[in-house]
Design an enzyme around this catalytic site. Structure first.
Site, mmCIF file in Angstrom:
data_model
loop_
_atom_site.group_PDB
_atom_site.id
_atom_site.type_symbol
_atom_site.label_atom_id
_atom_site.label_comp_id
_atom_site.label_asym_id
_atom_site.label_seq_id
_atom_site.Cartn_x
_atom_site.Cartn_y
_atom_site.Cartn_z
ATOM 1 N N GLU A 1 -13.427 7.798 -9.533
ATOM 2 C CA GLU A 1 -13.442 8.926 -8.598
ATOM 3 C C GLU A 1 -14.867 9.413 -8.368
ATOM 4 O O GLU A 1 -15.630 9.573 -9.317
ATOM 5 C CB GLU A 1 -12.614 10.085 -9.157
ATOM 6 N N ASN B 1 -10.098 -0.496 -18.924
ATOM 7 C CA ASN B 1 -9.970 0.950 -19.099
ATOM 8 C C ASN B 1 -9.772 1.319 -20.567
ATOM 9 O O ASN B 1 -10.311 2.316 -21.040
ATOM 10 C CB ASN B 1 -8.809 1.486 -18.251
ATOM 11 N N THR C 1 -2.698 -0.774 -10.388
ATOM 12 C CA THR C 1 -2.654 -1.198 -11.790
ATOM 13 C C THR C 1 -1.184 -1.370 -12.166
ATOM 14 O O THR C 1 -0.397 -0.435 -12.054
ATOM 15 C CB THR C 1 -3.308 -0.131 -12.684
ATOM 16 N N VAL D 1 0.075 0.996 -3.921
ATOM 17 C CA VAL D 1 0.908 2.201 -4.069
ATOM 18 C C VAL D 1 0.781 2.749 -5.491
ATOM 19 O O VAL D 1 0.257 2.075 -6.378
ATOM 20 C CB VAL D 1 2.395 1.913 -3.744
ATOM 21 N N ASN D 2 1.301 3.967 -5.696
ATOM 22 C CA ASN D 2 1.100 4.598 -7.003
ATOM 23 C C ASN D 2 2.004 4.005 -8.090
ATOM 24 O O ASN D 2 3.160 3.679 -7.852
ATOM 25 C CB ASN D 2 1.258 6.123 -6.922
ATOM 26 N N ARG E 1 0.640 11.834 5.744
ATOM 27 C CA ARG E 1 -0.591 11.249 5.206
ATOM 28 C C ARG E 1 -1.255 10.349 6.255
ATOM 29 O O ARG E 1 -2.482 10.363 6.428
ATOM 30 C CB ARG E 1 -0.276 10.451 3.945
ATOM 31 N N CYS F 1 -6.234 7.670 -15.328
ATOM 32 C CA CYS F 1 -6.153 6.239 -15.649
ATOM 33 C C CYS F 1 -6.177 5.922 -17.140
ATOM 34 O O CYS F 1 -5.343 5.151 -17.618
ATOM 35 C CB CYS F 1 -7.286 5.490 -14.971
ATOM 36 N N TYR G 1 -5.988 6.839 -2.584
ATOM 37 C CA TYR G 1 -7.387 6.829 -2.974
ATOM 38 C C TYR G 1 -7.939 5.413 -3.096
ATOM 39 O O TYR G 1 -9.112 5.176 -2.826
ATOM 40 C CB TYR G 1 -7.494 7.550 -4.324
ATOM 41 N N ALA H 1 -1.645 4.452 1.484
ATOM 42 C CA ALA H 1 -2.856 5.069 2.046
ATOM 43 C C ALA H 1 -3.398 6.117 1.092
ATOM 44 O O ALA H 1 -3.596 7.269 1.455
ATOM 45 C CB ALA H 1 -2.549 5.686 3.407
HETATM 46 C C1 UDX Z 1 -11.944 5.389 -14.717
HETATM 47 C C2 UDX Z 1 -12.768 4.078 -14.793
HETATM 48 O O1 UDX Z 1 -14.146 4.414 -14.996
HETATM 49 C C3 UDX Z 1 -12.569 3.241 -13.518
HETATM 50 O O2 UDX Z 1 -13.254 1.999 -13.636
HETATM 51 C C4 UDX Z 1 -11.083 2.979 -13.314
HETATM 52 O O3 UDX Z 1 -10.842 2.209 -12.141
HETATM 53 C C5 UDX Z 1 -10.331 4.306 -13.262
HETATM 54 O O4 UDX Z 1 -10.571 5.068 -14.461
HETATM 55 P P1 UDX Z 1 -12.256 7.823 -13.643
HETATM 56 O O5 UDX Z 1 -10.985 8.171 -14.362
HETATM 57 O O6 UDX Z 1 -12.427 8.206 -12.220
HETATM 58 O O7 UDX Z 1 -12.482 6.212 -13.700
HETATM 59 O O8 UDX Z 1 -13.428 8.536 -14.456
HETATM 60 P P2 UDX Z 1 -14.573 8.159 -15.493
HETATM 61 O O9 UDX Z 1 -15.871 8.483 -14.877
HETATM 62 O O10 UDX Z 1 -14.427 6.809 -16.046
HETATM 63 O O11 UDX Z 1 -14.309 9.255 -16.651
HETATM 64 C C6 UDX Z 1 -13.068 9.336 -17.365
HETATM 65 C C7 UDX Z 1 -13.113 10.452 -18.403
HETATM 66 O O12 UDX Z 1 -13.942 10.111 -19.494
HETATM 67 C C8 UDX Z 1 -13.658 11.789 -17.886
HETATM 68 O O13 UDX Z 1 -12.888 12.845 -18.424
HETATM 69 C C9 UDX Z 1 -15.078 11.824 -18.411
HETATM 70 O O14 UDX Z 1 -15.581 13.124 -18.536
HETATM 71 C C10 UDX Z 1 -14.893 11.152 -19.766
HETATM 72 N N1 UDX Z 1 -16.105 10.530 -20.308
HETATM 73 C C11 UDX Z 1 -16.713 9.503 -19.648
HETATM 74 C C12 UDX Z 1 -16.627 10.972 -21.540
HETATM 75 O O15 UDX Z 1 -16.091 11.896 -22.163
HETATM 76 N N2 UDX Z 1 -17.735 10.357 -22.049
HETATM 77 C C13 UDX Z 1 -18.358 9.328 -21.416
HETATM 78 O O16 UDX Z 1 -19.366 8.816 -21.961
HETATM 79 C C14 UDX Z 1 -17.836 8.884 -20.172
#
Ligand code: UDX
Length: 512
Positions: A177, A236, A144, A102-103, A41, A288, A14, A12
């Site tokens: 996120e 990713n 993942t 799960v994590n 939770r 991630c 994110y 349960a």
């Molecule tokens: C990411 C992927 O986008 C998502 O598809 C996957 O399922 C999980 O990992 P998230 O970690 O939530 O999502 O954030 P994201 O918006 O992708 O940003 C990751 C990092 O990259 C942040 O620190 C952001 O500031 C940085 N970033 C992003 C940059 O420095 N430059 C960019 O152009 C885009």
């Protein structure tokens, strides 16, 4: 296609919570039960205060969990079909489809420490599933996982339940996120990996059928399980690689006359390159990217592909160098002497609109600056809680007394010799002029977890006003340096306030 009446989501967090809610919304005839071994939770998920805060999630959960009528015209009143429970045996036993959400953090001990995936939670949950799942159930990897996990799960099920047949699918989640509900509602694609057998393909079609309730069929991609597992890591890794690539260019720009944003715009207009994920900054944080690249490199290494592993590791190395280069630049501007100086840090979270402090880029920057023994380092972040920031900074930092967290940006920046913009919060921009009224009541309520995405960002109300730079600049003390680590400030405007500005990816003369 097999009929589906009951779906179980294990985990349960994110990913599990929002995914379950969306599945329930669009499949009103299906009962969706979310399982977590942490009763606390589950209690939160059953309460009015969900443990996960995402735009649109509260309302969505009220519709499918409580049967509340939706005010959105496209969501008709519906029966309740989303439940939360810790009663694993009962829920697993009746499920036609079981999602594993799960994590799966990075393993921090033993063989593969820092690179491999810690599968303890996943394997623990799988043991429950192996013990109770009904023959014919479809088991879906949402978390993942390392490539090859589906094969491992198949073997585990065959060993625990000889004679019973199960199908194992890979269906990775791509949500980010802060945009989880949007990403789940209109995904670029849904990826389903299955065994290349008639039974495997039938299971993939059964799962696809749940998604087809709201996603066009041409966005649902079916592959084999290895392709699907690998595609998640590679998606990713490629996104992170773009960031490291543009950040490597930012270093060149800072030594020449080029401006990294102009370069990014020029290359991004090439349709083959595209404009997204080309914003230079301090690097990528978050739970991630670093983890998935480590996992991809570990996979390559375990296959004897050292060059491939080295190639991907370089993306993480470049990311760390970018962050360190930023801190070193600050020290250089003060000619190697930060003693007696006050430095203010604007932003601590890994990206804007979240209070998630995990894998924050600010941590290492602050550690490097603390080595120079400044008089004071203050931190302001509109969404992060003080205790989360201090915990992330690690043991000993709070006791030093040098680092202080403020809930008022003006207090944090008052009498500062330098200000460092670390997070890309819109509130830090100097282009808008709205007056601010900072509220400390609206702080993050997240509980920490090492799971990729298993985080609860804070509510955003009341904290979206931009800071007043004239007031900040007036109360700074010489040499009044502003280091823009995210490239979000208008340098020309800021300089009019009498401050010196150093912006990522642009040349600034050393002595100004
Ligand atoms: C990411 C992927 O986008 C998502 O598809 C996957 O399922 C999980 O990992 P998230 O970690 O939530 O999502 O954030 P994201 O918006 O992708 O940003 C990751 C990092 O990259 C942040 O620190 C952001 O500031 C940085 N970033 C992003 C940059 O420095 N430059 C960019 O152009 C885009």
């Amino acid at each position: 296609v097999q009929p589906v009446k009951n779906v179980c989501v294990v985990g349960a967090g994110y990913v599990g919570g929002p995914t379950a809610a969306i599945l329930a919304l669009h499949n009103p005839a299906v009962t969706v039960e979310v399982l977590d071994r942490d009763p606390q939770r589950i209690k939160q998920w059953k309460s009015p205060h969900l443990p996960v805060h995402e735009p649109g999630l509260d309302h969505l959960v009220r519709v499918v969990r409580d049967g509340v009528e939706s005010d959105e015209s496209d969501i008709p009143r519906r029966q309740r079909n989303l439940y939360f429970t810790s009663d694993s045996a009962r829920v697993i036993a009746k499920a036609d489809i079981i999602f594993m959400a799960v994590n799966t953090p990075t393993k921090m001990f033993g063989v593969g420490a820092g690179c491999a995936t810690n599968m303890a939670a996943f394997d623990g949950a799988m043991r429950d599933v192996a013990a109770h799942a009904k023959p014919g159930a479809i088991i879906v990897e949402k978390s993942t996982v390392p490539g090859g996990t589906a094969d491992r799960v198949r073997k585990m099920l065959a060993a625990h339940r000889p004679g019973a047949s199960f199908e194992v699918l890979s269906n990775p989640e791509f949500l980010a996120e802060g945009t989880a509900i949007k990403n789940l509602t209109t995904p670029d694609r849904v990826l389903i990996g299955s065994a290349a057998t008639p039974a495997g393909r039938q299971a993939a079609r059964t799962l696809a059928n749940l998604y087809k309730a709201w996603i066009p069929a041409d966005r649902i991609l079916e592959t084999n399980t290895w392709s699907s597992e690998l595609a998640k890591l590679v998606a990713n890794a490629m996104l992170a690689q773009r960031i490291s690539s543009i950040n490597s260019v930012s270093a060149i720009c800072e030594r020449t006359g080029a401006d990294v944003d102009q370069v990014a715009k020029a290359i991004g207009m090439d349709a083959r390159i595209g404009s997204q994920f080309l914003k230079a900054g301090l690097g990528f944080g978050g739970s991630c990217f670093r983890k998935d690249i480590a996992s991809l490199a570990y996979l390559a290494e375990s296959l004897g592909l050292d060059d491939v592993a080295m190639y991907w590791r370089q993306v993480n190395i470049m990311n760390e160098r970018q962050r360190d280069r930023f801190a070193r630049k600050v020290i250089e501007r003060f000619e190697g002497n930060l003693v007696g100086h006050k430095l203010a840090i604007l932003g601590f979270a890994f990206k804007k609109n979240t209070g998630d402090t995990r894998e924050s880029l600010a941590v290492e920057v602050i550690r490097l600056l603390l080595d120079e023994r400044p008089a004071e380092i203050t931190i302001f972040d509109p969404y992060c809680r003080q205790e989360d920031i201090m915990r992330e900074l690690g043991p000993g930092v709070a006791e030093m007394g040098t680092v202080k967290v403020h809930s008022d940006p003006y207090l944090a920046c008052s009498q500062a010799h330098a200000i460092l913009v670390v997070t890309d919060c819109d509130q830090f921009r100097n282009t808008a002029t709205k007056k601010s009224s900072w509220s400390i009541s609206d702080q993050s309520t997240h509980t920490s977890s090492s799971d990729c995405m298993d985080f609860q960002p804070t509510s955003q109300s009341g904290t979206n006003e931009t800071i007043e730079w004239p007031r900040i600049a007036y109360n700074m003390v010489e040499p009044k340096w502003v280091f823009d680590g995210r490239g979000l400030l208008d340098v020309v405007e800021l300089k009019k306030l009498g401050v010196r500005v150093d912006r990522v990816g642009r040349r600034t003369e050393l002595h100004v």
